[in-house]
Design an enzyme around this catalytic site. Structure first.
Site, short mmCIF file in Angstrom:
data_model
loop_
_atom_site.label_atom_id
_atom_site.label_comp_id
_atom_site.label_asym_id
_atom_site.label_seq_id
_atom_site.Cartn_x
_atom_site.Cartn_y
_atom_site.Cartn_z
N TYR A 173 -8.16 -9.56 -46.86
CA TYR A 173 -7.86 -10.23 -48.12
C TYR A 173 -8.45 -9.50 -49.33
O TYR A 173 -7.73 -9.18 -50.29
CB TYR A 173 -8.38 -11.66 -48.06
N ILE A 201 -1.40 -11.73 -54.73
CA ILE A 201 -1.52 -11.75 -53.27
C ILE A 201 -1.51 -13.18 -52.73
O ILE A 201 -1.27 -13.39 -51.54
CB ILE A 201 -2.78 -11.02 -52.79
N GLU A 202 -1.76 -14.17 -53.59
CA GLU A 202 -1.75 -15.55 -53.11
C GLU A 202 -0.33 -16.11 -53.05
O GLU A 202 0.06 -16.76 -52.08
CB GLU A 202 -2.60 -16.43 -54.04
N SER A 203 0.45 -15.90 -54.09
CA SER A 203 1.76 -16.55 -54.18
C SER A 203 2.86 -15.65 -54.70
O SER A 203 3.98 -16.11 -54.89
CB SER A 203 1.65 -17.76 -55.12
#
Length: 515
Positions: free
Chosen positions: A255, A150-152
């Site tokens: 998130y 989910i970050e990158s």
């Protein structure tokens, strides 16, 4: 039809043992082949062969003891020994079956997204093994290895609008705080090995502060100061202080549910109507350390790998070589021949540190780091921050800026080390943690003396953006390319007044009338 091959008395007894073992499913068959001629000798002393009446030769390994309670046969459906996804699931500990509405919405978004899953797995196959292994080594929840999803999207070249970079999306100051150097040559935030270790250091520290992985993940996204203030608000109102009860920024509210939904997807893909392809449970690359710098051309020539492929495995390098001050390592395919690795080690020459003589005067709106040869002054090496901190007690009149200036640090670095935000005030007697600068030392004999500045020797400047500045105008003013300007500053696309930029310019530019 091949004639039936007679069995000796010993072979007959052995064949009976084989048949009995096969019937009881308690024997591991290592290899089964059909031969049209006479069976050859099998090299393994722990194996025996038996020729059946139809000409088949069964080669059986009896080295491992037979288990009666559990079959030693590896089922085709039990792929945990070779599938990284199965290994990942074994370490899952977080609750992904909560009935929270936000979590259910995120799960619904992932329903049937086969193309998305395929893209993630394709990218993750290079770096997930490292993330899973490091989580296991530290005894952390294996789900944390999915945070880069989910970050990158597991892309080490990903950069956000806030200049967060790499698999784990570290912003510049937090990256430096956790030892991720960012120089003209190298951005440690994009190094898969260094950034994974730093991310787990950070996450473990956040969990020790909040004693909750959900709150730790929220703090990873919004900052620990934001989460702490939300907890204090709820305490004052007599409300619960778990993650699901806090009022946080909209991005952070989504998130953690998004992360847990992804974990649920990897845990039970059938519940999402998708198929989860396997990832080999082995490293995609290994890290080769040398004693001194190597160029991309040298590595490509020795290994036979393409420049593009080497760059993909080494996304932290901004230039086609190791930094003069290190690190001296290359991530290369795990299948690389050991002989080629030895050639790389032998090809690395002595340490090369370029020290530039500069007498230019810095201007008012930027600071310059000047380098002088060792016969004029001590060699100044670039500084980076370690994870160690120095305690400081706040005195009357102290501000974040004054404390940072006193210790030669940036205000942002000091605030990041103390999980503080811009609106946090200092109180007298408060204990602050100040980042510890560590400098890379170099032996005087390793320094190349440069009396006349080389054409590619540059001076690092830190300049604040003023009204009217644009990327193009700065590139023209300092005689650099737009690509260079963006690379030095995290693939920056836009400027804001007061923003601090890194510039690396020729000494002659500092004296030009253009400035």
């Amino acid at each position: 039809m091949s004639p039936v091959m007679p069995l000796s008395t010993k072979s007959k007894h052995f064949a009976q043992r084989v048949v009995l073992a096969i019937r009881t499913h308690s024997l591991r068959l290592v290899y089964l082949c059909v031969l049209t001629g006479t069976a050859g000798a099998y090299a393994d002393s722990n194996a025996e062969t038996v020729t059946l009446s139809n000409g088949q030769v069964i080669i059986v390994n009896l080295a491992e003891p037979v288990e009666n309670s559990r079959s030693a046969t590896l089922s085709q459906n039990d792929s945990s020994s070779y599938d990284l996804i199965h290994r990942l699931r074994k370490g899952f500990v977080l609750d992904t079956d909560l009935s929270e509405e936000r979590l259910q919405r995120q799960k619904q978004i992932l329903m049937g997204k086969q193309a998305y899953v395929d893209r993630i797995l394709e990218r993750a196959q290079r770096h997930m093994y490292l993330a899973v292994t490091e989580a296991e080594r530290r005894q952390l929840p294996a789900e944390l290895a999915l945070l880069p999803v989910i970050e990158s999207a597991y892309d080490p070249m990903a950069t956000s609008r806030s200049q967060a970079a790499g698999l784990w999306q570290f912003i510049p100051d937090t990256g430096r705080l956790y030892g991720l150097d960012q120089t003209w040559y190298f951005d440690g935030r994009r190094d898969p090995l260094a950034s994974t270790k730093a991310a787990y250091d950070y996450l473990a520290k956040l969990n020790s502060i909040f004693n909750s992985w959900e709150l730790a993940l929220a703090a990873y996204n919004a900052g620990p100061g934001t989460v702490s203030r939300a907890i204090k608000r709820n305490i004052a109102l007599g409300l619960p202080t778990d993650y699901w009860s806090l009022k946080l920024p909209a991005e952070t509210m989504a998130y953690v549910p998004r992360f847990l939904a992804v974990a649920a997807l990897f845990k039970s893909p059938e519940n999402f109507n998708v198929r989860m392809a396997s990832i080999p449970n082995r490293p995609y690359y290994r890290t080769i350390n040398t004693t001194s710098p190597l160029t991309l051309n040298e590595v490509a020539e020795i290994t036979g790998l393409s420049h593009a492929f080497i760059r993909e495995l080494n996304p932290a390098y901004r230039r086609d070589s190791n930094p003069p001050q290190g690190p001296y390592h290359w991530h290369l395919p795990a299948t690389l021949d050991v002989a080629l690795e030895n050639q790389l080690m032998q090809s690395a020459g002595g340490p090369r540190v370029l020290v530039v003589k500069n007498e230019a005067k810095p201007l008012d709106n930027f600071t310059a780091t000047a380098y002088k040869p060792s016969n004029d002054a001590p060699v100044v090496q670039p500084a980076s921050f370690s994870s160690e901190t120095t305690p400081y007690i706040v005195q009357a009149g102290d501000t974040w800026t004054s404390v940072a200036r006193e210790f030669g640090l940036s205000t942002t670095a000091v605030m990041a080390a103390n999980f503080a935000q811009r609106d946090d005030n200092l109180s007298i007697g408060r204990e602050l943690n100040l980042p510890t600068a560590r400098r890379i030392s170099a032996m005087a004999s390793d320094v190349i003396q440069v009396n006349d500045v080389a054409s590619d020797a540059r001076i690092e400047l830190r300049r604040r953006v003023v009204k009217g500045d644009t990327l193009s105008s700065l590139a023209r003013q300092y005689q650099v390319t737009l690509a260079e300007l963006r690379a030095w500053n995290g693939s920056i696309q836009y400027l804001t007044v007061g923003q601090e930029l890194i510039l690396r310019v020729l000494p002659s530019v500092l004296n030009s009338k253009a400035l």
